[in-house]
Design a protein around this motif. Sequence first.
Motif, PDB file in Angstrom:
ATOM      1  N   VAL A   1       0.829  -1.211   0.144  1.00 25.17           N
ATOM      2  CA  VAL A   1       0.065  -0.071  -0.096  1.00 25.17           C
ATOM      3  C   VAL A   1       0.856   0.983   0.139  1.00 25.17           C
ATOM      4  N   GLU A   2       2.083   1.444   0.800  1.00 22.07           N
ATOM      5  CA  GLU A   2       2.796   2.613   0.755  1.00 22.07           C
ATOM      6  C   GLU A   2       3.229   2.908  -0.378  1.00 22.07           C
ATOM      7  N   PRO A   3       3.584   2.185  -1.260  1.00 20.22           N
ATOM      8  CA  PRO A   3       4.235   2.819  -2.681  1.00 20.22           C
ATOM      9  C   PRO A   3       3.146   3.222  -3.290  1.00 20.22           C
ATOM     10  N   LEU A   4       1.842   2.933  -3.382  1.00 17.39           N
ATOM     11  CA  LEU A   4       0.788   3.342  -4.096  1.00 17.39           C
ATOM     12  C   LEU A   4       0.432   4.867  -3.482  1.00 17.39           C
ATOM     13  N   LEU A   5       0.313   4.928  -2.131  1.00 16.83           N
ATOM     14  CA  LEU A   5       0.253   5.982  -1.314  1.00 16.83           C
ATOM     15  C   LEU A   5       1.257   7.046  -1.840  1.00 16.83           C
ATOM     16  N   ALA A   6       2.440   6.916  -2.250  1.00 14.46           N
ATOM     17  CA  ALA A   6       3.427   7.706  -2.668  1.00 14.46           C
ATOM     18  C   ALA A   6       3.172   8.510  -3.857  1.00 14.46           C
ATOM     19  N   THR A   7       1.887   7.960  -4.688  1.00 11.57           N
ATOM     20  CA  THR A   7       1.661   8.818  -5.921  1.00 11.57           C
ATOM     21  C   THR A   7       0.889   9.950  -5.490  1.00 11.57           C
ATOM     22  N   ASN A   8       0.533  10.201  -4.228  1.00 11.05           N
ATOM     23  CA  ASN A   8      -0.114  11.569  -4.116  1.00 11.05           C
ATOM     24  C   ASN A   8       0.543  12.843  -4.625  1.00 11.05           C
ATOM     25  N   LEU A   9       1.634  12.750  -4.720  1.00 14.16           N
ATOM     26  CA  LEU A   9       2.454  13.840  -5.539  1.00 14.16           C
ATOM     27  C   LEU A   9       2.009  14.009  -6.845  1.00 14.16           C
ATOM     28  N   LEU A  10       1.466  12.912  -7.591  1.00 13.30           N
ATOM     29  CA  LEU A  10       1.017  13.176  -8.719  1.00 13.30           C
ATOM     30  C   LEU A  10      -0.331  14.112  -8.940  1.00 13.30           C
ATOM     31  N   PHE A  11      -1.098  13.660  -7.827  1.00 12.42           N
ATOM     32  CA  PHE A  11      -2.360  14.657  -7.698  1.00 12.42           C
ATOM     33  C   PHE A  11      -1.817  16.051  -7.157  1.00 12.42           C
ATOM     34  N   ALA A  12      -1.091  16.114  -6.454  1.00  8.71           N
ATOM     35  CA  ALA A  12      -0.499  17.490  -5.923  1.00  8.71           C
ATOM     36  C   ALA A  12       0.019  18.168  -7.091  1.00  8.71           C
ATOM     37  N   LEU A  13       0.622  17.639  -7.802  1.00  7.78           N
ATOM     38  CA  LEU A  13       1.118  18.392  -9.316  1.00  7.78           C
ATOM     39  C   LEU A  13       0.095  18.707 -10.015  1.00  7.78           C
ATOM     40  N   MET A  14      -0.888  17.921 -10.288  1.00  5.75           N
ATOM     41  CA  MET A  14      -2.136  18.095 -10.995  1.00  5.75           C
ATOM     42  C   MET A  14      -2.850  19.176 -10.602  1.00  5.75           C
ATOM     43  N   LEU A  15      -3.283  19.543  -9.243  1.00  2.89           N
ATOM     44  CA  LEU A  15      -3.855  20.462  -8.748  1.00  2.89           C
ATOM     45  C   LEU A  15      -2.974  21.933  -8.714  1.00  2.89           C
ATOM     46  N   SER A  16      -1.662  21.781  -8.623  1.00  7.15           N
ATOM     47  CA  SER A  16      -0.858  22.859  -8.653  1.00  7.15           C
ATOM     48  C   SER A  16      -0.336  23.428 -10.093  1.00  7.15           C
ATOM     49  N   ARG A  17      -0.836  22.404 -11.000  1.00  6.10           N
ATOM     50  CA  ARG A  17      -0.731  22.863 -12.708  1.00  6.10           C
ATOM     51  C   ARG A  17      -1.769  23.791 -12.906  1.00  6.10           C
ATOM     52  N   ARG A  18      -3.054  23.389 -12.305  1.00  2.00           N
ATOM     53  CA  ARG A  18      -4.218  24.360 -12.566  1.00  2.00           C
ATOM     54  C   ARG A  18      -3.905  25.800 -12.039  1.00  2.00           C
ATOM     55  N   GLN A  19      -3.145  25.715 -10.796  1.00  2.00           N
ATOM     56  CA  GLN A  19      -2.852  26.996 -10.305  1.00  2.00           C
ATOM     57  C   GLN A  19      -1.853  27.840 -11.006  1.00  2.00           C
ATOM     58  N   THR A  20      -0.653  27.302 -11.329  1.00  2.00           N
ATOM     59  CA  THR A  20       0.517  27.768 -12.074  1.00  2.00           C
ATOM     60  C   THR A  20       0.410  27.776 -13.596  1.00  2.00           C
ATOM     61  N   LYS A  21      -0.536  26.958 -14.198  1.00  2.01           N
ATOM     62  CA  LYS A  21      -0.548  26.965 -15.671  1.00  2.01           C
ATOM     63  C   LYS A  21       0.715  26.618 -16.202  1.00  2.01           C
ATOM     64  N   GLN A  22       1.707  25.736 -15.752  1.00  2.00           N
ATOM     65  CA  GLN A  22       2.903  25.396 -16.059  1.00  2.00           C
ATOM     66  C   GLN A  22       2.720  23.957 -16.776  1.00  2.00           C
ATOM     67  N   PRO A  23       3.321  23.890 -17.967  1.00  2.00           N
ATOM     68  CA  PRO A  23       3.318  22.224 -18.593  1.00  2.00           C
ATOM     69  C   PRO A  23       4.037  21.412 -17.764  1.00  2.00           C
ATOM     70  N   LEU A  24       3.832  20.128 -18.045  1.00  2.00           N
ATOM     71  CA  LEU A  24       4.627  19.191 -17.737  1.00  2.00           C
ATOM     72  C   LEU A  24       6.031  19.188 -17.789  1.00  2.00           C
ATOM     73  N   GLY A  25       6.284  19.227 -19.261  1.00  2.94           N
ATOM     74  CA  GLY A  25       7.671  19.443 -19.825  1.00  2.94           C
ATOM     75  C   GLY A  25       8.485  18.149 -19.575  1.00  2.94           C
ATOM     76  N   ARG A  26       9.651  18.187 -20.079  1.00  2.00           N
ATOM     77  CA  ARG A  26      10.811  17.070 -19.797  1.00  2.00           C
ATOM     78  C   ARG A  26      10.873  16.449 -18.591  1.00  2.00           C
ATOM     79  N   GLN A  27      11.025  17.317 -17.552  1.00  2.00           N
ATOM     80  CA  GLN A  27      11.041  17.068 -16.198  1.00  2.00           C
ATOM     81  C   GLN A  27       9.727  16.346 -15.620  1.00  2.00           C
ATOM     82  N   GLY A  28       8.796  17.076 -15.795  1.00  2.00           N
ATOM     83  CA  GLY A  28       7.336  16.369 -15.384  1.00  2.00           C
ATOM     84  C   GLY A  28       7.198  14.901 -15.752  1.00  2.00           C
ATOM     85  N   TRP A  29       7.379  14.676 -17.351  1.00  2.00           N
ATOM     86  CA  TRP A  29       6.914  13.285 -17.820  1.00  2.00           C
ATOM     87  C   TRP A  29       8.184  12.457 -17.069  1.00  2.00           C
ATOM     88  N   THR A  30       9.519  12.937 -17.008  1.00  2.00           N
ATOM     89  CA  THR A  30      10.520  12.062 -16.578  1.00  2.00           C
ATOM     90  C   THR A  30      10.174  11.682 -15.028  1.00  2.00           C
TER      91      THR A  30
END
Length: 298
Positions: free
Chosen positions: A76-105
Amino acid sequence: MSLQILILAVGAACCLGFGFVLQQNAAQKAPLSDFLSPRILLDLMKVPRWLGGIGLMVVGMALGAMALGQGEISLVEPLLATNLLFALMLSRRQTKQPLGRQGWTGLGLLAGGVTAFIVAGQPHGGTATSNPLRHWLIIGVMVGLALLLTTYAKRSRLSSGPALLATAAGLLYGVQDALTRVTGQRFAEGGMAEVLTAWQPYAVVALGLTGLILVQSAFETASLRMSLPALTAAQPLAGIACGVGFLGDRLRTDAGALAWEAAGLAGIVVGIILLGMHPAMPCGTKQPERTPALQTAG
């Protein structure tokens, strides 16, 4: 891994990720005098955005507890670590930044690392150790490290302090997850009477409140880029250590499996760092002067 565990764990990660972003948006407005003080929680209770973030966090923790009740903590713990993906998803809506190479990597490394660890390790249940010394040794190491990191964080409040506090909170949350699983097992065996007569549920509450103060203090003094990656990386590592150490979780231990498990954990950590440092994450910094009270506007 059952579909139900996957849905519960990913649902928990979603709520946690969104909740962390809302909490940091509010906590960065808290007065510096609240640093590492329970007063920070009292002040933040006046902010609707923070209350919404806490509500999402509570839902996430409840879903995570349900997942831990049905699956091994090492799963379960590794799956819970994906919370950062959802944090980034909401943050992207606030900052309007594209994922780019760093995000996709970072996305590929986090997802690939979780998959590699689970597929190679094949976490499964075993017999939990009954040796109390082993329990207290592992828990003591985690709590001791958290205390040490907090002590150093107090000396470097606005430099490395937030990352140290977030790491300490992650260690405490990992132990909390392990004790949550123990509490669920005791409830299944003897009901509420069995739970209330054990020390684990009270430790879960104490660890949760302490971790919350550390997290909000980290959010108060730095952006999500400084705090959330450390929190997200430390929690699954501590949880897995507890799961294998005294909860009876079993992983494959042949040379090939161990290599892939190590590579998976490394991928998770590097992916978390890349995503956490992504430009989409809010980078607002703490102002040196702050009004004594929070603004109540969300």
